[in-house]
Design an enzyme around this catalytic site. Structure first.
Site, PDB file in Angstrom:
ATOM      1  N   ASP A  27       0.851  -1.195   0.000  1.00  0.00           N
ATOM      2  CA  ASP A  27       0.000   0.000   0.000  1.00  0.00           C
ATOM      3  C   ASP A  27       0.884   1.241   0.000  1.00  0.00           C
ATOM      4  O   ASP A  27       2.050   1.195   0.421  1.00  0.00           O
ATOM      5  CB  ASP A  27      -0.926   0.023   1.221  1.00  0.00           C
ATOM      6  CG  ASP A  27      -1.871   1.225   1.181  1.00  0.00           C
ATOM      7  OD1 ASP A  27      -2.274   1.622   0.067  1.00  0.00           O
ATOM      8  OD2 ASP A  27      -2.195   1.784   2.244  1.00  0.00           O
ATOM      9  N   SER A  28       0.307   2.347  -0.442  1.00  0.00           N
ATOM     10  CA  SER A  28       1.018   3.625  -0.403  1.00  0.00           C
ATOM     11  C   SER A  28       1.355   4.000   1.043  1.00  0.00           C
ATOM     12  O   SER A  28       2.288   4.750   1.276  1.00  0.00           O
ATOM     13  CB  SER A  28       0.143   4.710  -1.029  1.00  0.00           C
ATOM     14  OG  SER A  28      -1.111   4.749  -0.370  1.00  0.00           O
ATOM     15  N   CYS A  37      -3.509  -0.921  -2.582  1.00  0.00           N
ATOM     16  CA  CYS A  37      -3.777   0.497  -2.828  1.00  0.00           C
ATOM     17  C   CYS A  37      -4.585   0.643  -4.122  1.00  0.00           C
ATOM     18  O   CYS A  37      -4.138   0.209  -5.188  1.00  0.00           O
ATOM     19  CB  CYS A  37      -2.434   1.224  -2.962  1.00  0.00           C
ATOM     20  SG  CYS A  37      -2.587   2.954  -3.368  1.00  0.00           S
ATOM     21  N   GLU A  87      -6.313   9.249   8.750  1.00  0.00           N
ATOM     22  CA  GLU A  87      -4.922   9.246   9.226  1.00  0.00           C
ATOM     23  C   GLU A  87      -4.737  10.102  10.466  1.00  0.00           C
ATOM     24  O   GLU A  87      -3.820   9.878  11.247  1.00  0.00           O
ATOM     25  CB  GLU A  87      -3.991   9.723   8.114  1.00  0.00           C
ATOM     26  CG  GLU A  87      -4.099   8.818   6.911  1.00  0.00           C
ATOM     27  CD  GLU A  87      -2.775   8.460   6.311  1.00  0.00           C
ATOM     28  OE1 GLU A  87      -1.920   9.337   6.275  1.00  0.00           O
ATOM     29  OE2 GLU A  87      -2.625   7.297   5.890  1.00  0.00           O
ATOM     30  N   CYS A 127     -11.009   2.789  -1.910  1.00  0.00           N
ATOM     31  CA  CYS A 127      -9.774   3.293  -1.307  1.00  0.00           C
ATOM     32  C   CYS A 127      -9.478   2.497  -0.043  1.00  0.00           C
ATOM     33  O   CYS A 127     -10.408   2.148   0.702  1.00  0.00           O
ATOM     34  CB  CYS A 127      -9.936   4.783  -0.987  1.00  0.00           C
ATOM     35  SG  CYS A 127      -8.551   5.476  -0.073  1.00  0.00           S
ATOM     36  N   HIS A 147      -8.503   3.213   2.834  1.00  0.00           N
ATOM     37  CA  HIS A 147      -8.875   3.754   4.153  1.00  0.00           C
ATOM     38  C   HIS A 147     -10.379   3.713   4.438  1.00  0.00           C
ATOM     39  O   HIS A 147     -10.789   3.866   5.576  1.00  0.00           O
ATOM     40  CB  HIS A 147      -8.436   5.210   4.260  1.00  0.00           C
ATOM     41  CG  HIS A 147      -6.953   5.402   4.336  1.00  0.00           C
ATOM     42  ND1 HIS A 147      -6.089   4.917   3.379  1.00  0.00           N
ATOM     43  CD2 HIS A 147      -6.191   6.037   5.262  1.00  0.00           C
ATOM     44  CE1 HIS A 147      -4.848   5.260   3.716  1.00  0.00           C
ATOM     45  NE2 HIS A 147      -4.886   5.932   4.847  1.00  0.00           N
TER      46      HIS A 147
HETATM   47  N1  DGL Z   1      -3.951   3.788  -0.599  1.00  0.00           N
HETATM   48  C1  DGL Z   1      -4.642   4.828  -1.324  1.00  0.00           C
HETATM   49  C2  DGL Z   1      -5.798   4.215  -2.099  1.00  0.00           C
HETATM   50  O1  DGL Z   1      -6.294   3.143  -1.782  1.00  0.00           O
HETATM   51  C3  DGL Z   1      -5.127   5.933  -0.405  1.00  0.00           C
HETATM   52  C4  DGL Z   1      -4.016   6.743   0.204  1.00  0.00           C
HETATM   53  C5  DGL Z   1      -3.217   7.508  -0.831  1.00  0.00           C
HETATM   54  O2  DGL Z   1      -3.739   8.447  -1.452  1.00  0.00           O
HETATM   55  O3  DGL Z   1      -2.063   7.118  -1.034  1.00  0.00           O
HETATM   56  O4  DGL Z   1      -6.237   4.795  -3.061  1.00  0.00           O
END
Ligand code: DGL
Length: 270
Positions: A7-8, A70, A155, A185, A187
């Site tokens: 993940d990012s 992600c 976050e 997404c 989150h």
């Molecule tokens: N992990 C990203 C997503 O699922 C969300 C957080 C980001 O913008 O890096 O799109």
């Protein structure tokens, strides 16, 4: 060999937790690019470069299969990774995303073929969900809403301020008479209850933490050649590219259990 989850940042720990719960016997390596999160407002070129570096790190650390948890990276980098990077550099390894499982679930659940998507700006701009849903369900209509304020709310442990923002983002989708909503997404599963309260019972809310584990289990049972390479000692490793107290406490919160974070250096070969 391990299953990698990328993940990012740390949001992917929500999906990592549900994957590990559903398929506990496998060995997992999680990588969160906490030094460079968020990806959601970046260009396709940058998202691709970051994702390629992450995938290489995970392959160098014995991952047979990488799940890109992600959505932004799944939308902007996955196709190029699968079609160009893997054949050229790692022809025997696999990289999967989280977008198609969510699109499949939405296509299966909708009755009126009107589907909403909440996602980051980059994911919305890529139109990846629109393409995937329309491929699975010709004649369907997909309405997208970029929701850039939601990731910072999660976050910063600020969910108490989420409701008016959610109402603002959901209102245009509700006006389109959708009967199914994809939370596109990492989150957003944290916001699922609040979202369900706003949209009401008539709308199917598709949350990837509830969908992806079963799809992966099914994938592994159909691909015995991959499953047979995966070690099953229930080991877990968690890597991040920047480690602070805030990262450690958010990581534990999103995963729902204490986890020990190791520092990853993406540009160095192991
Ligand atoms: N992990 C990203 C997503 O699922 C969300 C957080 C980001 O913008 O890096 O799109």
């Amino acid at each position: 060999m391990k299953i990698g989850i990328f993940d990012s940042g740390l949001g992917g720990l929500i999906i990592a937790h549900s994957l590990i719960n559903k398929l506990p016997e496998y060995d997992y390596l999680y990588l969160g690019d906490t030094a460079r999160v968020p990806y959601g407002n970046r260009s396709q070129e940058t998202i691709y470069q970051f994702t390629e570096e992450a995938v290489r790190f995970m392959f160098d650390h014995d991952c047979e299969l990488v799940i890109i948890a992600c959505n932004t990276a799944s939308a902007e980098a996955l196709r190029q990774i699968q079609q160009q990077y893997l054949p050229a550099h790692f022809p025997d390894r696999k990289v999967l995303g989280v977008l198609i499982p969510a699109a499949e679930e939405a296509a299966a659940k909708t009755k009126n073929k009107r589907i909403g998507v909440l996602a980051t700006v980059s994911t919305v701009n890529s139109k990846a969900f629109v393409r995937e849903v329309e491929k699975l369900l010709p004649g369907s209509q997909v309405f997208q809403q970029a929701s850039p304020l939601l990731v910072p709310l999660v976050e910063n442990d600020a969910l108490k301020w989420a409701e008016p923002i959610l109402r603002e983002y959901l209102s245009p989708l509700l006006q389109k008479n959708i009967d199914t909503l994809i939370l596109g997404c990492t989150h957003y599963p944290v916001l699922k209850k609040q979202i369900e309260e706003i949209v009401g019972r008539g709308i199917n809310v598709i949350s990837q933490d509830e969908v992806v584990p079963a799809k992966l289990g099914d994938y592994l049972s159909r691909h015995r050649e991959i499953d047979s390479k995966l070690t099953k000692r229930s080991r877990r490793e968690f890597f991040v590219t920047d480690k602070t107290e805030g990262v450690a406490s958010l990581g534990t919160k999103l995963f729902g259990e204490n986890i020990e974070l190791q520092l990853a250096h993406l540009n160095q070969r192991s």
